[in-house]
Design a protein around this motif. Structure first.
Motif, PDB file in Angstrom:
ATOM      1  N   PHE A  13      10.307  -5.703  -1.533  1.00  0.00           N
ATOM      2  CA  PHE A  13      10.962  -4.944  -0.447  1.00  0.00           C
ATOM      3  C   PHE A  13      11.101  -4.058  -1.112  1.00  0.00           C
ATOM      4  O   PHE A  13      11.003  -2.706  -0.042  1.00  0.00           O
ATOM      5  N   LEU A  14      10.734  -3.221  -2.056  1.00  0.00           N
ATOM      6  CA  LEU A  14      10.871  -1.538  -2.056  1.00  0.00           C
ATOM      7  C   LEU A  14       9.063  -1.280  -1.555  1.00  0.00           C
ATOM      8  O   LEU A  14       9.234  -0.404  -1.332  1.00  0.00           O
ATOM      9  N   ILE A  15       8.375  -1.828  -1.388  1.00  0.00           N
ATOM     10  CA  ILE A  15       7.046  -2.046  -1.224  1.00  0.00           C
ATOM     11  C   ILE A  15       7.013  -1.595   0.307  1.00  0.00           C
ATOM     12  O   ILE A  15       6.371  -0.519   0.947  1.00  0.00           O
ATOM     13  N   ASP A  16       7.874  -2.158   1.239  1.00  0.00           N
ATOM     14  CA  ASP A  16       8.292  -2.341   1.939  1.00  0.00           C
ATOM     15  C   ASP A  16       8.940  -1.031   2.763  1.00  0.00           C
ATOM     16  O   ASP A  16       9.273  -0.195   3.276  1.00  0.00           O
ATOM     17  N   ALA A  17      10.352  -1.009   1.169  1.00  0.00           N
ATOM     18  CA  ALA A  17      10.934   1.104   1.803  1.00  0.00           C
ATOM     19  C   ALA A  17      10.199   1.987   1.608  1.00  0.00           C
ATOM     20  O   ALA A  17      10.137   2.862   2.545  1.00  0.00           O
ATOM     21  N   ILE A  18       8.991   1.612   0.854  1.00  0.00           N
ATOM     22  CA  ILE A  18       8.633   2.747   0.230  1.00  0.00           C
ATOM     23  C   ILE A  18       7.285   3.349   1.674  1.00  0.00           C
ATOM     24  O   ILE A  18       7.762   4.458   2.073  1.00  0.00           O
ATOM     25  N   LEU A  19       7.009   1.995   2.082  1.00  0.00           N
ATOM     26  CA  LEU A  19       5.981   2.564   2.680  1.00  0.00           C
ATOM     27  C   LEU A  19       6.621   2.765   4.643  1.00  0.00           C
ATOM     28  O   LEU A  19       6.196   3.278   5.231  1.00  0.00           O
ATOM     29  N   ARG A  20       7.651   2.862   4.344  1.00  0.00           N
ATOM     30  CA  ARG A  20       8.598   3.494   5.661  1.00  0.00           C
ATOM     31  C   ARG A  20       9.763   4.680   5.534  1.00  0.00           C
ATOM     32  O   ARG A  20      10.125   5.194   7.121  1.00  0.00           O
ATOM     33  N   GLY A  21       9.360   4.787   4.773  1.00  0.00           N
ATOM     34  CA  GLY A  21      10.250   6.339   4.231  1.00  0.00           C
ATOM     35  C   GLY A  21      11.388   6.206   3.676  1.00  0.00           C
ATOM     36  O   GLY A  21      12.033   7.468   3.555  1.00  0.00           O
ATOM     37  N   LYS A  22      11.553   5.162   3.452  1.00  0.00           N
ATOM     38  CA  LYS A  22      12.840   5.409   3.259  1.00  0.00           C
ATOM     39  C   LYS A  22      13.142   6.026   1.699  1.00  0.00           C
ATOM     40  O   LYS A  22      14.915   6.106   1.205  1.00  0.00           O
ATOM     41  N   PHE A  23      11.852   5.476   1.061  1.00  0.00           N
ATOM     42  CA  PHE A  23      11.690   6.164  -0.101  1.00  0.00           C
ATOM     43  C   PHE A  23      11.030   7.272  -0.009  1.00  0.00           C
ATOM     44  O   PHE A  23       9.991   7.164   0.061  1.00  0.00           O
ATOM     45  N   GLN A  24      11.455   8.678  -0.751  1.00  0.00           N
ATOM     46  CA  GLN A  24      10.278  10.284   0.043  1.00  0.00           C
ATOM     47  C   GLN A  24       9.230   9.928  -1.639  1.00  0.00           C
ATOM     48  O   GLN A  24       9.515   9.758  -2.721  1.00  0.00           O
ATOM     49  N   PRO A  25       7.672  10.440  -1.149  1.00  0.00           N
ATOM     50  CA  PRO A  25       7.318  10.786  -1.989  1.00  0.00           C
ATOM     51  C   PRO A  25       7.957  11.924  -2.961  1.00  0.00           C
ATOM     52  O   PRO A  25       8.383  12.545  -2.284  1.00  0.00           O
ATOM     53  N   GLY A  26       7.719  11.313  -4.610  1.00  0.00           N
ATOM     54  CA  GLY A  26       8.604  12.167  -5.074  1.00  0.00           C
ATOM     55  C   GLY A  26       9.845  11.735  -5.422  1.00  0.00           C
ATOM     56  O   GLY A  26      10.171  12.776  -6.670  1.00  0.00           O
ATOM     57  N   GLU A  27      10.097  10.877  -4.707  1.00  0.00           N
ATOM     58  CA  GLU A  27      11.498  10.700  -4.992  1.00  0.00           C
ATOM     59  C   GLU A  27      11.832   9.692  -6.071  1.00  0.00           C
ATOM     60  O   GLU A  27      11.071   8.538  -6.822  1.00  0.00           O
ATOM     61  N   VAL A  55       4.333   4.304  -7.715  1.00  0.00           N
ATOM     62  CA  VAL A  55       5.064   4.845  -8.453  1.00  0.00           C
ATOM     63  C   VAL A  55       4.147   5.282  -9.483  1.00  0.00           C
ATOM     64  O   VAL A  55       3.337   4.918 -10.180  1.00  0.00           O
ATOM     65  N   GLN A  56       4.686   6.190 -10.122  1.00  0.00           N
ATOM     66  CA  GLN A  56       5.098   6.247 -11.461  1.00  0.00           C
ATOM     67  C   GLN A  56       5.817   6.911 -12.469  1.00  0.00           C
ATOM     68  O   GLN A  56       7.439   7.318 -12.372  1.00  0.00           O
ATOM     69  N   ARG A  89       4.939   7.752  -6.092  1.00  0.00           N
ATOM     70  CA  ARG A  89       3.987   8.732  -6.114  1.00  0.00           C
ATOM     71  C   ARG A  89       3.432   9.624  -5.373  1.00  0.00           C
ATOM     72  O   ARG A  89       3.479   9.348  -4.261  1.00  0.00           O
ATOM     73  N   LYS A  90       2.746  10.755  -5.398  1.00  0.00           N
ATOM     74  CA  LYS A  90       3.276  11.906  -4.791  1.00  0.00           C
ATOM     75  C   LYS A  90       1.328  11.991  -4.826  1.00  0.00           C
ATOM     76  O   LYS A  90       1.357  12.707  -5.699  1.00  0.00           O
ATOM     77  N   HIS A  91       0.542  12.371  -3.752  1.00  0.00           N
ATOM     78  CA  HIS A  91      -1.102  12.371  -3.633  1.00  0.00           C
ATOM     79  C   HIS A  91      -1.074  13.555  -3.017  1.00  0.00           C
ATOM     80  O   HIS A  91      -0.722  14.376  -2.236  1.00  0.00           O
ATOM     81  N   ALA A 139      -2.555   4.333  -1.326  1.00  0.00           N
ATOM     82  CA  ALA A 139      -2.910   5.650  -0.989  1.00  0.00           C
ATOM     83  C   ALA A 139      -3.244   5.760   0.414  1.00  0.00           C
ATOM     84  O   ALA A 139      -3.645   6.407   0.742  1.00  0.00           O
ATOM     85  N   TYR A 140      -3.767   4.107   0.961  1.00  0.00           N
ATOM     86  CA  TYR A 140      -3.705   4.734   2.108  1.00  0.00           C
ATOM     87  C   TYR A 140      -3.224   4.630   3.196  1.00  0.00           C
ATOM     88  O   TYR A 140      -3.162   5.354   3.855  1.00  0.00           O
TER      89      TYR A 140
END
Length: 230
Positions: free
Chosen positions: A27-41, A72-73, A83-85, A169-170
């Protein structure tokens, strides 16, 4: 945590308290990939637990797995963040991915069944269809699934683990550094990979897959090098 309305999966008002850690992770992966959680959040266990209707323990375990996968980090005394690359980091990661894909192609080519090849062909057609309709999210999902099949058939547990670690990263690379690329062009590039795999030639498959990835990072790497110059 932002004020975004990060809802549970469709059809669910909240995740059951007995839900498995892997369900929360997906669920969290999907939320991150869909931009619900932004890099650095920042992601807080308490907030996520309240949103999903579970205790903090499975949230903590899921975040631990996401850190191993590169999503995440965890920063001591500060918290856990998406995580923000940087472009430089993504180029470094994709250089590694190019050689991992080459190894996967080398191992998988002789083992591919007709069913595997059919699945790969269907995914290429889906990519082309999504590209023509401008559906970038589903295009990249099909693209990732295409490469996942090659990794699976290669049947090497360490290779699979490393590939999973590069998943975020992909998606970051695709959503940031490939924005100016023509999706139809990106889709049709897979025909060459498919033809190489159909020949079941290990050396050819390795070469084509490595070039398939390196072609994407070449212009980004060049631009990054220019920015580094004094």
């Amino acid at each position: 945590m932002s004020n975004k309305n990060t809802n549970a999966p469709d059809g669910q008002s909240g995740l059951n308290r007995q839900v498995l850690r892997d369900d929360i992770k997906e669920f969290l992966i999907d939320a991150i990939l869909r931009g619900k959680f932004q890099p650095g959040e920042r992601l807080t266990e308490l907030t996520l637990a309240r949103q999903l209707g579970v205790s903090q323990a499975p949230i903590r375990e899921a975040l631990g797995h996401l850190e191993l996968m590169g999503f995440v980090q965890s920063i001591p005394y500060k918290g856990t963040y998406v995580r923000k690359h940087s472009p430089e980091q993504l180029c470094d990661i994709y250089t590694v991915r190019a050689w991992l894909e080459a190894l996967a192609g080398h191992l998988a080519a002789p083992r591919l069944t007709e069913q595997d090849l059919q699945e790969l062909a269907e995914l290429v057609e889906r990519m082309v269809e999504h590209a023509r309709t401008g559906n970038a999210h589903d295009f990249y999902k099909s693209d990732y699934a295409f490469h996942q099949i090659i990794i699976r058939v290669a049947n090497n547990s360490m290779l699979t683990q490393l590939f999973d670690m590069l998943q975020y990263a992909y998606w970051t690379f695709a959503s940031t550094l490939l924005l100016d690329h023509d999706l139809v062009y990106l889709a049709t590039r897979h025909y060459r990979v498919l033809e190489a795999l159909r020949k079941r030639d290990a050396e050819l498959a390795a070469q084509v897959l490595r070039e398939h990835i390196e072609e994407l990072i070449a212009p980004v790497a060049t631009q990054t090098a220019i920015h580094k110059e004094p």
